[in-house]
Scaffold this active site. Structure first.
Site, PDB file in Angstrom:
ATOM      1  CG  ASP A  91      -1.704   1.262   1.370  1.00 22.21           C
ATOM      2  OD1 ASP A  91      -2.377   1.649   0.410  1.00 22.21           O
ATOM      3  OD2 ASP A  91      -1.625   1.888   2.445  1.00 22.21           O
ATOM      4  CG  ASP A 101      -1.267   2.116   7.050  1.00 17.09           C
ATOM      5  OD1 ASP A 101      -1.513   3.113   7.733  1.00 17.09           O
ATOM      6  OD2 ASP A 101      -1.255   2.144   5.787  1.00 17.09           O
ATOM      7  CG  ASP A 153      -4.146  -1.105   3.364  1.00 16.81           C
ATOM      8  OD1 ASP A 153      -4.528  -0.887   2.209  1.00 16.81           O
ATOM      9  OD2 ASP A 153      -3.424  -0.311   3.994  1.00 16.81           O
TER      10      ASP A 153
END
Length: 328
Positions: free
Chosen positions: A7, A213, A217
């Protein structure tokens, strides 16, 4: 693992962006636009919203009364501020609510994204004439200082491909990917689309890890073969579904974790082979008059060998490819 997906916000970047510019269309005024947007974002849990509220606080802008607040994952949020409809987020938010983004605002958002910044579009009801007004709040989130070294160490450890999966605009995501050395980018993804992208890679035969995080996610972490959560920045949901947690949010630990897990698996296989081999030998020997003391010695001795072989992990130094800096 041959693929690691990251991410962007909160993982590759620290997730603490700051407002770099405010542009208002028409006669709304920058401070007024920032105040309206901050009033909405004050009720949001998104990290970009916190940056907008912090910028309004620094400027001493007054925030109005908020009603009918709604947040839309991956799109933005809207509410009525002092009776006036105000939305802040991506274009998809306004498309789903039948709100037009003024052409000048859309052009300003494109310019911000071309500069590698996140553009938060603000659209509000017009004053009197009914025409929509708005502006753009530019937000920047720099990559972590250790991100580039961490990704390079992963590649040296044998990871074939490093991806960035993000909901941000593609131009912004690619600018970050170039700076940290990622191989590819999938941008503009909703949380469920990240899951679809991971499933596509897994169906193609890849074994992959997802590093992330934030509550958005969690589905991706649960889908990947290995879910890795950022411990300090991660939410409770992420920490619950993740297989690995980076307690100090240091991406440089990833390459070491890969090396350690591979070496530990090798030790487990060695120990199982030794244990079953000794047991089989003792069972067969018992049919040929094996003395009891020798059987006890063989069994307990093999136990000590298994323990000592496992303890070798404590003093075995990791190779260069498992470290975050290359050897001179």
């Amino acid at each position: 693992m041959d693929v690691v997906a990251f991410d962007k916000t909160g993982t590759i970047t620290p997730g603490t962006p700051v407002v770099t510019a405010v542009w208002a269309a028409g006669d709304v005024g920058e401070d007024r636009l920032l105040g309206l947007a901050a009033a909405v974002e004050r009720h949001s849990e998104h990290h970009l919203g916190a940056a907008v509220v912090a910028a309004a606080t620094r400027r001493g802008v007054a925030l109005g009364d908020v009603a009918e607040f709604e947040a839309h994952t991956g799109q933005g949020a809207h509410a009525r501020v002092d009776g006036r409809w105000v939305g802040i987020g991506r274009e998809a938010l306004f498309e789903s609510h039948g709100r037009a983004v003024p052409p000048a605002v859309a052009a300003a958002a494109r310019r911000s994204r071309e500069d590698g910044q996140t553009a938060l579009i603000v659209v509000l009801d017009g004053d009197g004439d009914g025409l929509p007004a708005g502006g753009v709040i530019a937000v920047a989130d720099e990559p972590r200082p250790t991100a580039a070294a961490a990704l390079a160490a992963l590649k040296r450890s044998g990871v074939a491909q490093v991806l960035i999966l993000t909901g941000d605009h593609e131009r912004i995501a690619r600018a970050v990917a170039v700076r940290v050395g990622a191989d590819d980018v999938r941008a503009g993804l909703m949380p469920d689309e990240k899951v679809i992208e991971l499933q596509r890679l897994m169906n193609a035969g890849h074994l992959l890890a997802m590093v992330g995080d934030g509550v958005n996610d969690a589905p991706a972490l649960a889908t990947a073969d290995v879910g890795i959560a950022m411990g300090a920045a991660g939410t409770d949901v992420d920490l619950e579904v993740a297989d690995v947690v980076l307690i100090r949010d240091d991406l440089r630990a990833l390459a070491f974790a890969v090396w350690l897990s591979r070496r530990a698996r090798r030790r487990v296989r060695q120990n199982l082979t030794l244990a079953f081999g000794v047991i089989a030998l003792l069972v067969l020997s018992s049919f040929f008059g094996l003395p009891l003391w020798l059987g006890v010695l063989g069994h307990e001795g093999s136990t000590l060998l298994v323990v000592l072989n496992g303890l070798r992990l404590l003093w075995e130094p990791p190779p260069r490819e498992a470290l975050h800096t290359p050897a001179p």
